[in-house]
Write a protein that holds these residues in place. Structure first.
Motif, PDB file in Angstrom:
ATOM      1  N   PHE A 134      46.593  40.784  83.782  1.00 30.06           N
ATOM      2  CA  PHE A 134      45.150  40.439  84.420  1.00 30.06           C
ATOM      3  C   PHE A 134      44.721  39.046  84.021  1.00 30.06           C
ATOM      4  O   PHE A 134      44.065  38.526  85.116  1.00 30.06           O
ATOM      5  CB  PHE A 134      44.485  41.610  83.771  1.00 30.06           C
ATOM      6  N   ALA A 136      46.381  37.061  86.798  1.00 30.12           N
ATOM      7  CA  ALA A 136      45.896  37.180  88.276  1.00 30.12           C
ATOM      8  C   ALA A 136      44.614  36.348  88.349  1.00 30.12           C
ATOM      9  O   ALA A 136      44.433  35.947  89.303  1.00 30.12           O
ATOM     10  CB  ALA A 136      45.867  38.748  88.485  1.00 30.12           C
ATOM     11  N   ILE A 137      43.718  36.868  87.264  1.00 34.29           N
ATOM     12  CA  ILE A 137      42.364  36.029  87.462  1.00 34.29           C
ATOM     13  C   ILE A 137      42.481  34.792  87.463  1.00 34.29           C
ATOM     14  O   ILE A 137      41.849  33.975  87.961  1.00 34.29           O
ATOM     15  CB  ILE A 137      41.639  36.548  86.149  1.00 34.29           C
ATOM     16  N   VAL A 172      41.125  45.149  80.539  1.00 31.76           N
ATOM     17  CA  VAL A 172      40.452  44.580  81.590  1.00 31.76           C
ATOM     18  C   VAL A 172      39.157  43.634  81.438  1.00 31.76           C
ATOM     19  O   VAL A 172      39.051  42.636  82.034  1.00 31.76           O
ATOM     20  CB  VAL A 172      40.495  45.487  83.051  1.00 31.76           C
ATOM     21  N   VAL A 221      39.458  40.589  79.393  1.00 29.82           N
ATOM     22  CA  VAL A 221      40.050  39.426  80.237  1.00 29.82           C
ATOM     23  C   VAL A 221      38.980  38.924  81.249  1.00 29.82           C
ATOM     24  O   VAL A 221      38.682  37.544  81.283  1.00 29.82           O
ATOM     25  CB  VAL A 221      41.378  39.850  80.997  1.00 29.82           C
ATOM     26  N   VAL A 222      38.035  39.794  81.770  1.00 27.53           N
ATOM     27  CA  VAL A 222      36.919  39.301  82.670  1.00 27.53           C
ATOM     28  C   VAL A 222      35.922  38.420  81.891  1.00 27.53           C
ATOM     29  O   VAL A 222      35.548  37.567  82.212  1.00 27.53           O
ATOM     30  CB  VAL A 222      36.092  40.569  83.342  1.00 27.53           C
ATOM     31  N   SER A 224      46.995  42.830  79.144  1.00 28.57           N
ATOM     32  CA  SER A 224      46.074  41.596  79.296  1.00 28.57           C
ATOM     33  C   SER A 224      46.746  40.587  80.094  1.00 28.57           C
ATOM     34  O   SER A 224      46.006  39.535  80.763  1.00 28.57           O
ATOM     35  CB  SER A 224      45.322  41.141  78.154  1.00 28.57           C
TER      36      SER A 224
END
Length: 306
Positions: free
Chosen positions: A252, A255-256, A16, A19-20, A249
């Motif tokens: 996420f 989604a992001i 997570v 990915v952020v 990944s």
């Protein structure tokens, strides 16, 4: 909580955060050169890693090295991979960059055979071929004449090249792991990446705006924490248990990408990603089966066939 459950939570946490971190880099990519972003990512991660080593009383271990040249090579290869990936983030949607990046573990299998002499039999070669077919499916919409010569086509090229260098970095890490502690590998990568990224200053660094600088600093700090979580996960769980969670990944990133950047994944990308994930899971399953066979062979006093 069992050690296996803790390892999975740590691994998912690292996935997570990575990915952020990529999303933060992407948010600044139109204005901040990739080399400068690599510097922020590496420099601020370095202080997180130093603090972690101090807390664990492993700083002396992290500074001790038997192969300084090996760390230099790992740093050069890794910083090249990172710079190319950051360039790709400015040219392609976040989910697409993530999906194309799944080529790296497939290429690692091939490079392991070429550079380390690892035995790769037909099953794994077939799985790698299936995975590369999945990557081709992901890329297919970018291979039309309309897209050739565009920024998107360039993005595909640099992300694919980044995957090649990421795979080479994994080979170098395997070599270093034979003589070096994990803490030293983590520390010296952040240090060498920081130094190597400074070589890109003559190519046009900019003074980021306060908001951009904040995002870059946070990306570096998050990258450091993510690296620590990843390292800790493999302390509590086996690689075969944790490897499949790398593919989370894409969930996420999708989604992001949709919420923050308005990126909608294409059908080609989704189908190709499923093929790549299936191929990766087949390789992981096969490695696990071979590990069990080797264990039984050792107990029986036989020679495992790999």
């Amino acid at each position: 909580m069992s050690q296996a459950s803790l390892a999975i939570l740590l691994k998912l946490g690292s996935v997570v955060l990575f990915v952020v971190m990529a999303a933060l880099i992407k948010a600044t990519a139109t204005d901040v050169p990739a080399g400068e972003a690599v510097f922020f990512r590496s420099f601020f991660a370095l202080w997180v890693i130093v603090a972690w080593l101090l807390w664990r009383r492993e700083l002396r271990t992290g500074l001790k090295t038997q192969d300084p040249l090996g760390h230099l090579w790992r740093g050069l290869i890794g910083v090249t991979a990172m710079g190319l990936a950051f360039t790709g983030l400015g040219l392609l949607p976040l989910p697409e960059v993530t999906a194309i990046g799944f080529a790296a573990p497939l290429l690692t299998v091939i490079f392991g055979a070429i550079f380390l002499g690892e035995v790769v039999r037909r099953f794994r070669l077939s799985a790698v071929a299936l995975g590369l077919l999945g990557v081709l499916v992901i890329l297919w919409p970018r291979l039309t004449f309309d897209d050739l010569g565009t920024g998107a086509a360039m993005g595909v090229g640099v992300v694919l090249l980044s995957s090649v260098f990421r795979a080479l970095a994994q080979i170098q890490i395997r070599r270093l792991a034979k003589v070096e502690e994990t803490s030293a590998i983590v520390f010296y990568f952040s240090l060498t990446a920081t130094v190597f990224s400074l070589a890109t200053v003559p190519f046009g660094w900019v003074m980021p705006e306060p908001g951009q600088a904040a995002m870059l600093i946070i990306a570096g700090l998050i990258g450091g924490v993510a690296q620590i979580l990843l390292t800790s996960a493999y302390r509590f769980g086996e690689a075969g248990l944790l490897a499949p969670f790398d593919y989370a990944s894409i969930l996420f990133a999708t989604a992001i990408g949709y919420v923050v950047f308005g990126d909608v994944p294409t059908g080609w990308m989704l189908v190709g990603t499923l093929i790549v994930i299936a191929a990766g899971c087949l390789i992981i399953w096969r490695e696990r089966q071979l590990g069990l066979e080797r264990g039984r062979a050792r107990k029986a006093g036989l020679t495992p066939q790999g």
